[in-house]
Write a protein that holds these residues in place. Structure first.
Motif, PDB file in Angstrom:
ATOM      1  N   ASN B  79       0.760  -1.175  -0.147  1.00 18.66           N
ATOM      2  CA  ASN B  79      -0.323   0.010  -0.126  1.00 18.66           C
ATOM      3  C   ASN B  79       0.921   1.346   0.080  1.00 18.66           C
ATOM      4  OD1 ASN B  79      -2.551  -1.255  -0.092  1.00 18.66           O
ATOM      5  ND2 ASN B  79      -3.348  -1.063   1.799  1.00 18.66           N
ATOM      6  N   GLN B  80       2.083   1.200   0.577  1.00 20.54           N
ATOM      7  CA  GLN B  80       2.837   2.228   0.822  1.00 20.54           C
ATOM      8  C   GLN B  80       3.404   2.743  -0.629  1.00 20.54           C
ATOM      9  OE1 GLN B  80       5.839   1.173   3.862  1.00 20.54           O
ATOM     10  NE2 GLN B  80       4.529   2.187   5.157  1.00 20.54           N
ATOM     11  N   LEU B  86       0.451   7.034  -6.388  1.00 20.00           N
ATOM     12  CA  LEU B  86      -1.002   8.062  -6.039  1.00 20.00           C
ATOM     13  C   LEU B  86      -0.172   9.630  -6.466  1.00 20.00           C
ATOM     14  CD1 LEU B  86      -3.808   8.455  -6.244  1.00 20.00           C
ATOM     15  CD2 LEU B  86      -3.607   8.024  -3.738  1.00 20.00           C
ATOM     16  N   ASP B  87       0.569   9.526  -5.484  1.00 15.90           N
ATOM     17  CA  ASP B  87       1.413  10.909  -5.275  1.00 15.90           C
ATOM     18  C   ASP B  87       1.792  11.735  -6.582  1.00 15.90           C
ATOM     19  OD1 ASP B  87       0.805  11.090  -2.502  1.00 15.90           O
ATOM     20  OD2 ASP B  87       2.798  10.625  -1.994  1.00 15.90           O
ATOM     21  N   LYS B 112      -6.911   8.090 -10.743  1.00 14.17           N
ATOM     22  CA  LYS B 112      -6.590   8.462  -9.483  1.00 14.17           C
ATOM     23  C   LYS B 112      -7.816   7.894  -8.582  1.00 14.17           C
ATOM     24  CE  LYS B 112      -6.969  12.701  -7.924  1.00 14.17           C
ATOM     25  NZ  LYS B 112      -7.111  14.047  -7.753  1.00 14.17           N
ATOM     26  N   GLY B 113      -8.837   8.041  -8.845  1.00 13.91           N
ATOM     27  CA  GLY B 113      -9.959   7.358  -8.016  1.00 13.91           C
ATOM     28  C   GLY B 113      -9.857   5.996  -7.968  1.00 13.91           C
ATOM     29  N   GLU B 114      -9.357   5.119  -8.939  1.00 12.51           N
ATOM     30  CA  GLU B 114      -9.109   3.837  -8.812  1.00 12.51           C
ATOM     31  C   GLU B 114      -8.014   3.441  -8.069  1.00 12.51           C
ATOM     32  OE1 GLU B 114      -8.938   1.343 -12.303  1.00 12.51           O
ATOM     33  OE2 GLU B 114     -10.432   2.803 -13.566  1.00 12.51           O
ATOM     34  N   LEU B 115      -6.899   4.158  -7.913  1.00 11.57           N
ATOM     35  CA  LEU B 115      -5.912   3.900  -7.139  1.00 11.57           C
ATOM     36  C   LEU B 115      -6.275   4.304  -5.502  1.00 11.57           C
ATOM     37  CD1 LEU B 115      -2.761   5.644  -8.760  1.00 11.57           C
ATOM     38  CD2 LEU B 115      -2.843   3.097  -8.297  1.00 11.57           C
ATOM     39  N   ASP B 116      -7.128   5.368  -5.411  1.00  8.14           N
ATOM     40  CA  ASP B 116      -7.749   5.670  -4.037  1.00  8.14           C
ATOM     41  C   ASP B 116      -8.482   4.430  -3.541  1.00  8.14           C
ATOM     42  OD1 ASP B 116      -7.168   7.773  -2.580  1.00  8.14           O
ATOM     43  OD2 ASP B 116      -8.201   9.020  -3.767  1.00  8.14           O
ATOM     44  N   PHE B 118      -8.512   1.470  -4.531  1.00  7.04           N
ATOM     45  CA  PHE B 118      -7.221   0.271  -4.097  1.00  7.04           C
ATOM     46  C   PHE B 118      -6.889   0.459  -2.775  1.00  7.04           C
ATOM     47  CE2 PHE B 118      -3.196  -1.570  -3.759  1.00  7.04           C
ATOM     48  CZ  PHE B 118      -3.525  -3.074  -4.385  1.00  7.04           C
ATOM     49  N   LEU B 119      -6.534   1.505  -2.410  1.00  4.45           N
ATOM     50  CA  LEU B 119      -6.004   1.891  -1.154  1.00  4.45           C
ATOM     51  C   LEU B 119      -6.999   1.776  -0.130  1.00  4.45           C
ATOM     52  CD1 LEU B 119      -3.516   4.855  -1.727  1.00  4.45           C
ATOM     53  CD2 LEU B 119      -2.921   2.210  -1.031  1.00  4.45           C
ATOM     54  N   ASN B 120      -8.356   1.637  -0.337  1.00  5.06           N
ATOM     55  CA  ASN B 120      -9.219   1.865   0.720  1.00  5.06           C
ATOM     56  C   ASN B 120     -10.094   0.707   0.602  1.00  5.06           C
ATOM     57  OD1 ASN B 120      -8.597   4.241   1.901  1.00  5.06           O
ATOM     58  ND2 ASN B 120      -9.427   5.075  -0.038  1.00  5.06           N
ATOM     59  N   THR B 121      -9.428  -0.512  -0.037  1.00  2.59           N
ATOM     60  CA  THR B 121     -10.479  -1.798  -0.066  1.00  2.59           C
ATOM     61  C   THR B 121      -9.479  -2.961   0.423  1.00  2.59           C
ATOM     62  OG1 THR B 121     -10.193  -1.960  -2.392  1.00  2.59           O
ATOM     63  CG2 THR B 121     -12.300  -1.163  -1.488  1.00  2.59           C
TER      64      THR B 121
END
Lengths: 121, 121
Positions: B79-80, B86-87, B112-116, B118-121
């Motif tokens: 995730n990091q 994402l940055d 960006k939305g998809e990466l976000d 990914f990080l939150n599921t």
């Protein structure tokens, strides 16, 4: 057989720390080092049948760990998501190629490299 | 204490399937449902000390599973990496904003939305 060998090898990579040393050794020798049941029996000084039984029990155990914990499935799902994102970055890159927007192309190429690296580590 | 509660809750999420039903229940009641040792003791009809001992043993077990299997650490590392990617997408988006390249902006915003996600599921 090849499909099963790959499956057991992956399960072993993730869950071998939950096995006893002997269970771990037998799976490793049979599936990773490609020793025969007879050779493993000789190594441990037990019968071929005992090796076979232990192998079957340990395989079942590895499948049960994945059923309970599901980490391989979770990582597979996450990697599929990232793989779809990578496809979109490639699509974006192709679009940029038409316009030849150099600095952005360079940046997208770097991001693509990082996503690729993520999928392969 | 809060830090520990969060740690145990995360460990429980990943590894509770490796616990016995009773171990699992006690951790859940204490850390997720916020019951006191006394209330849990009453629930199981055992002493407060027995609940305490079982809690400590089970916590240790959960930490040991993470030490052996390392899945939480692995997911954190992955995730990091995605977070750094994402940055870079955001940086790219800012660059595009200057040029107002509409179609590409739309695409990057979707990525960006998809990466976000990914990080939150």
């Amino acid at each position: 057989m090849l499909q099963k060998t790959i499956e057991i090898s992956v399960l072993y990579d993730y869950y071998n720390q939950l096995l006893t040393e002997k269970q771990s050794d037998i799976i490793d020798l049979y599936y990773n080092q490609d020793l025969s049941l007879g050779e493993i029996a000789e190594e441990f000084n037990i019968s071929r049948q005992a090796v076979y039984d232990m192998l079957k029990r340990t395989e079942k155990l590895l499948y049960q760990y994945e059923e309970k914990l599901g980490f391989i499935e979770l990582l597979k799902t996450k990697n599929q998501k990232i793989s779809r994102i990578l496809d979109r970055v490639i699509e974006l890159e192709n679009k940029l190629n038409l316009d030849s927007h150099e600095e952005l192309q360079q940046k997208i190429s770097e991001i693509k490299g990082e996503l690729d690296h993520f999928l392969n580590t």
